[in-house]
Design a protein around this motif. Structure first.
Motif, PDB file in Angstrom:
ATOM      1  N   VAL A   4      22.570 -22.382  53.554  1.00  0.00           N
ATOM      2  CA  VAL A   4      22.521 -20.970  53.174  1.00  0.00           C
ATOM      3  C   VAL A   4      22.435 -20.851  51.654  1.00  0.00           C
ATOM      4  O   VAL A   4      21.613 -20.081  51.131  1.00  0.00           O
ATOM      5  N   PHE A   7      18.888 -21.682  50.517  1.00  0.00           N
ATOM      6  CA  PHE A   7      17.895 -20.646  50.783  1.00  0.00           C
ATOM      7  C   PHE A   7      18.129 -19.369  49.991  1.00  0.00           C
ATOM      8  O   PHE A   7      17.215 -18.565  49.842  1.00  0.00           O
ATOM      9  N   GLU A   8      19.312 -19.199  49.434  1.00  0.00           N
ATOM     10  CA  GLU A   8      19.525 -18.066  48.539  1.00  0.00           C
ATOM     11  C   GLU A   8      18.702 -18.218  47.263  1.00  0.00           C
ATOM     12  O   GLU A   8      18.449 -17.248  46.566  1.00  0.00           O
ATOM     13  N   GLU A  11      14.000 -17.017  47.218  1.00  0.00           N
ATOM     14  CA  GLU A  11      13.329 -15.721  47.170  1.00  0.00           C
ATOM     15  C   GLU A  11      12.692 -15.484  45.801  1.00  0.00           C
ATOM     16  O   GLU A  11      13.230 -15.860  44.776  1.00  0.00           O
ATOM     17  N   THR A  38      10.057 -13.654  50.643  1.00  0.00           N
ATOM     18  CA  THR A  38      10.899 -12.479  50.788  1.00  0.00           C
ATOM     19  C   THR A  38      11.909 -12.679  51.904  1.00  0.00           C
ATOM     20  O   THR A  38      11.540 -13.087  53.010  1.00  0.00           O
ATOM     21  N   ARG A  39      13.170 -12.387  51.611  1.00  0.00           N
ATOM     22  CA  ARG A  39      14.219 -12.488  52.628  1.00  0.00           C
ATOM     23  C   ARG A  39      14.009 -11.395  53.668  1.00  0.00           C
ATOM     24  O   ARG A  39      13.635 -10.274  53.361  1.00  0.00           O
ATOM     25  N   GLU A  41      15.939  -9.614  57.120  1.00  0.00           N
ATOM     26  CA  GLU A  41      17.201  -9.497  57.848  1.00  0.00           C
ATOM     27  C   GLU A  41      17.095 -10.235  59.178  1.00  0.00           C
ATOM     28  O   GLU A  41      16.043 -10.201  59.832  1.00  0.00           O
ATOM     29  N   THR A  42      18.171 -10.894  59.589  1.00  0.00           N
ATOM     30  CA  THR A  42      18.119 -11.689  60.822  1.00  0.00           C
ATOM     31  C   THR A  42      18.033 -10.831  62.080  1.00  0.00           C
ATOM     32  O   THR A  42      17.723 -11.353  63.147  1.00  0.00           O
ATOM     33  N   PHE A  63      19.312 -17.688  58.161  1.00  0.00           N
ATOM     34  CA  PHE A  63      18.399 -17.224  57.121  1.00  0.00           C
ATOM     35  C   PHE A  63      17.056 -16.938  57.757  1.00  0.00           C
ATOM     36  O   PHE A  63      16.704 -17.499  58.791  1.00  0.00           O
ATOM     37  N   TYR A  65      12.951 -15.777  56.211  1.00  0.00           N
ATOM     38  CA  TYR A  65      12.089 -15.454  55.084  1.00  0.00           C
ATOM     39  C   TYR A  65      10.650 -15.340  55.544  1.00  0.00           C
ATOM     40  O   TYR A  65      10.241 -16.006  56.495  1.00  0.00           O
ATOM     41  N   THR A 171      11.929 -12.539  40.640  1.00  0.00           N
ATOM     42  CA  THR A 171      12.821 -12.597  41.794  1.00  0.00           C
ATOM     43  C   THR A 171      12.650 -11.388  42.663  1.00  0.00           C
ATOM     44  O   THR A 171      12.019 -10.437  42.331  1.00  0.00           O
TER      45      THR A 171
END
Length: 171
Positions: A4, A7-8, A11, A38-39, A41-42, A63, A65, A171
Protein backbone atom coordinates in the motif's frame (compact mmCIF):
# COMPACT_ATOMS: atom_id res chain seq x y z
CA UNK A 1 7.50 -0.68 3.22
CA UNK A 2 4.15 -2.32 2.47
CA UNK A 3 2.52 -2.71 -0.92
CA UNK A 4 0.00 0.00 0.00
CA UNK A 5 2.85 2.41 0.83
CA UNK A 6 4.53 1.60 -2.48
CA UNK A 7 1.37 2.30 -4.48
CA UNK A 8 0.78 5.58 -2.68
CA UNK A 9 3.86 6.81 -4.59
CA UNK A 10 2.74 5.95 -8.14
CA UNK A 11 -0.02 8.47 -8.74
CA UNK A 12 0.78 11.34 -11.07
CA UNK A 13 1.78 12.16 -14.61
CA UNK A 14 5.05 10.57 -15.66
CA UNK A 15 7.33 11.16 -18.64
CA UNK A 16 8.64 7.76 -19.73
CA UNK A 17 11.76 7.20 -21.85
CA UNK A 18 11.84 3.60 -23.09
CA UNK A 19 14.34 1.33 -24.82
CA UNK A 20 12.95 -1.97 -26.09
CA UNK A 21 14.96 -4.97 -27.27
CA UNK A 22 13.36 -7.79 -29.23
CA UNK A 23 14.38 -11.37 -29.97
CA UNK A 24 17.47 -11.66 -32.21
CA UNK A 25 17.02 -10.38 -35.73
CA UNK A 26 14.80 -7.41 -34.90
CA UNK A 27 16.05 -3.86 -34.32
CA UNK A 28 15.84 -2.26 -30.92
CA UNK A 29 13.47 0.67 -30.50
CA UNK A 30 13.26 3.71 -28.29
CA UNK A 31 10.25 5.78 -27.54
CA UNK A 32 8.67 8.25 -25.23
CA UNK A 33 5.29 8.37 -23.58
CA UNK A 34 3.42 10.29 -20.97
CA UNK A 35 1.74 8.04 -18.41
CA UNK A 36 -1.13 9.36 -16.36
CA UNK A 37 -1.64 7.17 -13.29
CA UNK A 38 -4.78 7.89 -11.30
CA UNK A 39 -6.01 6.29 -8.09
CA UNK A 40 -9.46 4.72 -8.32
CA UNK A 41 -11.70 4.03 -5.34
CA UNK A 42 -11.93 0.29 -4.64
CA UNK A 43 -15.75 0.47 -4.74
CA UNK A 44 -15.67 1.89 -8.29
CA UNK A 45 -17.88 -0.25 -10.61
CA UNK A 46 -14.86 -1.04 -12.83
CA UNK A 47 -12.99 -2.47 -9.83
CA UNK A 48 -16.03 -4.45 -8.70
CA UNK A 49 -16.47 -5.94 -12.19
CA UNK A 50 -12.80 -6.85 -12.55
CA UNK A 51 -12.72 -8.51 -9.13
CA UNK A 52 -15.86 -10.51 -9.93
CA UNK A 53 -14.17 -11.93 -13.07
CA UNK A 54 -11.68 -13.63 -10.74
CA UNK A 55 -14.16 -14.63 -8.00
CA UNK A 56 -12.87 -11.90 -5.69
CA UNK A 57 -14.82 -9.17 -3.96
CA UNK A 58 -13.96 -5.49 -4.19
CA UNK A 59 -13.59 -5.33 -0.39
CA UNK A 60 -10.41 -7.41 -0.78
CA UNK A 61 -8.89 -4.71 -3.04
CA UNK A 62 -6.22 -2.64 -1.30
CA UNK A 63 -5.32 -0.41 -4.26
CA UNK A 64 -6.70 0.39 -7.70
CA UNK A 65 -5.25 2.63 -10.41
CA UNK A 66 -5.83 3.47 -14.03
CA UNK A 67 -2.82 3.90 -16.28
CA UNK A 68 -3.39 6.00 -19.40
CA UNK A 69 -0.45 6.28 -21.80
CA UNK A 70 -0.15 9.08 -24.30
CA UNK A 71 2.28 7.40 -26.71
CA UNK A 72 4.68 9.52 -28.68
CA UNK A 73 6.55 8.49 -31.80
CA UNK A 74 9.62 6.26 -31.64
CA UNK A 75 12.87 8.17 -31.77
CA UNK A 76 14.51 5.64 -34.09
CA UNK A 77 14.11 2.00 -34.99
CA UNK A 78 11.09 2.36 -37.24
CA UNK A 79 8.45 1.42 -34.69
CA UNK A 80 4.98 2.84 -34.95
CA UNK A 81 3.27 4.44 -32.00
CA UNK A 82 0.74 2.19 -30.33
CA UNK A 83 -2.84 3.38 -29.87
CA UNK A 84 -3.86 4.74 -26.48
CA UNK A 85 -5.21 2.10 -24.10
CA UNK A 86 -6.31 2.48 -20.53
CA UNK A 87 -5.33 -0.20 -18.03
CA UNK A 88 -7.07 -0.78 -14.72
CA UNK A 89 -4.84 -2.43 -12.11
CA UNK A 90 -6.17 -3.77 -8.80
CA UNK A 91 -4.16 -5.28 -5.95
CA UNK A 92 -5.79 -7.71 -3.54
CA UNK A 93 -5.11 -8.04 0.18
CA UNK A 94 -2.49 -10.48 1.35
CA UNK A 95 -1.52 -11.89 4.71
CA UNK A 96 2.00 -10.46 4.71
CA UNK A 97 1.39 -7.01 3.14
CA UNK A 98 4.21 -7.43 0.61
CA UNK A 99 3.04 -10.14 -1.79
CA UNK A 100 -0.23 -11.23 -3.29
CA UNK A 101 -2.41 -11.21 -6.37
CA UNK A 102 -3.09 -8.34 -8.75
CA UNK A 103 -5.69 -8.08 -11.49
CA UNK A 104 -5.32 -6.09 -14.68
CA UNK A 105 -7.71 -5.15 -17.47
CA UNK A 106 -6.73 -3.20 -20.58
CA UNK A 107 -9.30 -1.84 -23.02
CA UNK A 108 -10.61 -4.54 -25.37
CA UNK A 109 -8.25 -7.23 -24.04
CA UNK A 110 -8.92 -10.13 -21.70
CA UNK A 111 -8.34 -9.49 -18.02
CA UNK A 112 -5.31 -11.14 -16.44
CA UNK A 113 -4.26 -12.10 -12.94
CA UNK A 114 -0.71 -12.04 -11.71
CA UNK A 115 1.39 -11.92 -8.58
CA UNK A 116 3.05 -8.94 -6.90
CA UNK A 117 5.95 -9.10 -4.48
CA UNK A 118 7.67 -6.19 -2.79
CA UNK A 119 11.34 -6.98 -2.19
CA UNK A 120 12.62 -4.14 -0.02
CA UNK A 121 11.69 -1.13 -2.13
CA UNK A 122 11.51 -2.97 -5.47
CA UNK A 123 8.12 -4.08 -6.77
CA UNK A 124 8.03 -7.26 -8.84
CA UNK A 125 4.98 -8.05 -10.97
CA UNK A 126 4.69 -11.40 -12.72
CA UNK A 127 2.08 -13.03 -14.93
CA UNK A 128 2.21 -16.66 -15.99
CA UNK A 129 -0.28 -18.38 -18.28
CA UNK A 130 -0.32 -20.66 -21.33
CA UNK A 131 0.02 -17.76 -23.76
CA UNK A 132 2.81 -15.70 -22.19
CA UNK A 133 4.90 -14.90 -19.17
CA UNK A 134 5.77 -11.41 -18.08
CA UNK A 135 8.07 -10.08 -15.37
CA UNK A 136 8.26 -6.41 -14.48
CA UNK A 137 10.30 -4.60 -11.80
CA UNK A 138 9.75 -1.03 -10.58
CA UNK A 139 11.86 0.98 -8.15
CA UNK A 140 12.48 4.60 -7.24
CA UNK A 141 15.78 6.45 -7.38
CA UNK A 142 14.01 9.35 -5.63
CA UNK A 143 10.31 10.28 -5.23
CA UNK A 144 10.11 11.74 -8.75
CA UNK A 145 12.40 9.34 -10.66
CA UNK A 146 11.64 5.68 -11.07
CA UNK A 147 13.05 2.85 -13.13
CA UNK A 148 11.13 0.00 -14.73
CA UNK A 149 12.28 -3.14 -16.52
CA UNK A 150 10.19 -5.80 -18.17
CA UNK A 151 10.66 -9.12 -19.90
CA UNK A 152 7.88 -10.71 -21.96
CA UNK A 153 7.99 -14.17 -23.52
CA UNK A 154 5.09 -15.51 -25.58
CA UNK A 155 4.34 -19.12 -26.43
CA UNK A 156 5.00 -18.39 -30.13
CA UNK A 157 8.66 -17.55 -29.35
CA UNK A 158 8.32 -13.77 -29.32
CA UNK A 159 10.53 -12.15 -26.69
CA UNK A 160 10.85 -8.53 -25.63
CA UNK A 161 12.86 -6.79 -22.93
CA UNK A 162 12.54 -3.12 -22.05
CA UNK A 163 14.00 -0.51 -19.74
CA UNK A 164 12.20 2.71 -18.84
CA UNK A 165 13.29 5.71 -16.86
CA UNK A 166 10.33 7.75 -15.73
CA UNK A 167 10.19 11.28 -14.34
CA UNK A 168 7.14 12.55 -12.48
CA UNK A 169 5.81 15.72 -14.08
CA UNK A 170 2.98 16.32 -11.63
CA UNK A 171 1.01 14.62 -8.89
Amino acid sequence: MSIVNFFETVEGTWFSQRTTHFAPGQPSQTGQATLKITRVETNDPRVVTLCQQFSATADTAIFAYTIQPEEQASLYGGGAATPQRTTLMVGLKSDDGISGQFLSQTDREPAIAGQYHLDGEVLNLSVRNDEFQSDERLWYMNPNLRMRTSLVKRADGYQMASFCSEIRRST
